[in-house]
Design an enzyme around this catalytic site. Structure first.
Site, short mmCIF file in Angstrom:
data_model
loop_
_atom_site.label_atom_id
_atom_site.label_comp_id
_atom_site.label_asym_id
_atom_site.label_seq_id
_atom_site.Cartn_x
_atom_site.Cartn_y
_atom_site.Cartn_z
N GLY A 151 73.89 -12.82 37.50
CA GLY A 151 74.30 -14.47 38.50
C GLY A 151 75.52 -14.45 38.38
CB SER A 173 82.81 -8.20 39.30
OG SER A 173 82.02 -6.81 39.82
N GLY A 174 81.11 -8.48 36.35
CA GLY A 174 80.51 -7.79 35.19
C GLY A 174 80.71 -8.47 34.14
CB SER A 202 79.35 -7.33 43.57
OG SER A 202 78.39 -7.48 41.97
CG ASP A 203 75.57 -10.86 43.97
OD1 ASP A 203 74.87 -9.71 45.02
OD2 ASP A 203 75.90 -10.87 43.03
CG HIS A 240 72.80 -13.94 43.30
ND1 HIS A 240 71.70 -14.25 44.00
CD2 HIS A 240 73.13 -13.17 42.73
CE1 HIS A 240 70.90 -13.11 43.48
NE2 HIS A 240 71.99 -12.26 42.64
CG HIS A 274 68.80 -10.61 39.23
ND1 HIS A 274 68.94 -9.25 39.59
CD2 HIS A 274 69.83 -11.33 40.83
CE1 HIS A 274 69.90 -9.43 40.35
NE2 HIS A 274 70.37 -10.47 41.19
CG ASP A 311 59.11 -35.16 43.70
OD1 ASP A 311 59.26 -36.54 43.74
OD2 ASP A 311 59.05 -35.33 42.69
CG HIS A 360 68.82 -8.99 45.65
ND1 HIS A 360 69.89 -9.66 46.15
CD2 HIS A 360 69.22 -9.51 44.14
CE1 HIS A 360 70.76 -9.41 45.71
NE2 HIS A 360 70.92 -9.55 44.66
CE1 TYR A 374 62.50 -40.19 40.98
CE2 TYR A 374 64.31 -39.74 41.25
CZ TYR A 374 63.25 -39.01 40.29
OH TYR A 374 63.58 -38.99 39.11
ZN ZN Z 1 71.65 -10.06 42.80
#
Ligand code: ZN
Length: 233
Positions: free
Chosen positions: A28, A45-46, A75-76, A95, A97, A120, A171, A229
């Protein structure tokens, strides 16, 4: 020092992912945009969340070039960059998982709108973008992931302002919002909607979608032009 506030915002948002149970290990990433400076901050990354420091956060432009930072970005990153470049009023992207959202993505199914919790937040099924073609996977994969998101929104006639979440087949989910914090909130909401829809179909596989009057009542009272609301502001 120039990007200190943006780095802090991104860092805090990333730390919410393990706290909310949305990620394991280094899975993520969250990014946060500064529209005035035309940059975004993203997790490196990582790097495990318990070792992450604000100074580790990498500053990028919308063409996915490093502007400031010494570590390699997530990496995304190219997917985030393309979403910021194309959807010019979003300020944060997440992002993960997370388990139930990934289960729907792996099954290649949109998440049907069964109840008011879903309505909602959006009045549409949550779309699942089809798996990328071999050419897209072997080419500029992360950039093409962004294109696949735009394609499914175009094909289904959805608005990214009304539905701030998507699944990618095989994914997992991407969510966005006005801020990084809102994109994390949407990631948690999506996981809950995915879990509720899964359980609903376990109890009754023939469950119909929520009827239109109730669906739009709940959506409009929170997001419509006459929303009532909450406490307003
Ligand atoms: Zn991913």
């Amino acid at each position: 020092m120039m990007y200190e506030t943006l780095r802090d915002e991104c860092y805090e948002a990333n730390l919410q992912l393990p706290k909310l149970g949305l990620v394991l290990f280094t899975f993520g990433n969250v990014s946060a945009a500064d529209r005035d400076k035309a940059v975004f901050a993203i997790k490196p990354s990582g790097v495990p969340y318990d070792r992450l420091k604000p100074a580790d956060i990498v500053i990028m432009d919308y063409d996915a070039r490093v502007v400031d930072g010494s570590l390699r970005p997530s990496s995304d990153t190219k997917t985030h960059a393309l979403l910021y470049k194309t959807w010019s009023d979003i300020g944060g992207i997440t992002h993960t998982h997370s388990t139930y959202a990934v289960a729907w993505a792996q099954a290649g199914r949109d998440i049907p709108i069964f109840g008011t919790t879903h309505a909602d937040h959006t009045h549409q099924d949550i779309p699942c973008a089809p798996v990328l073609t071999d050419a897209m996977i072997e080419g500029d994969y992360e950039h093409e992931t962004g294109n696949q998101i735009f394609d499914v929104f175009r094909q289904k006639g959805l608005s990214y302002r009304e539905t701030e979440m998507v699944l990618l087949q095989n994914h997992g989910p991407f969510t966005w919002g006005k801020t990084a914090e809102k994109s994390v909130y949407n990631a948690a909401v999506l996981e809950e909607l995915a879990r509720m829809a899964y359980l609903t179909l376990q109890i009754n596989p023939e469950t119909p979608r929520i009827k239109d009057t109730l669906r739009m009542k709940h959506y409009e009272r929170k997001h419509g032009s006459n929303a009532y609301y909450g406490q307003g502001c």
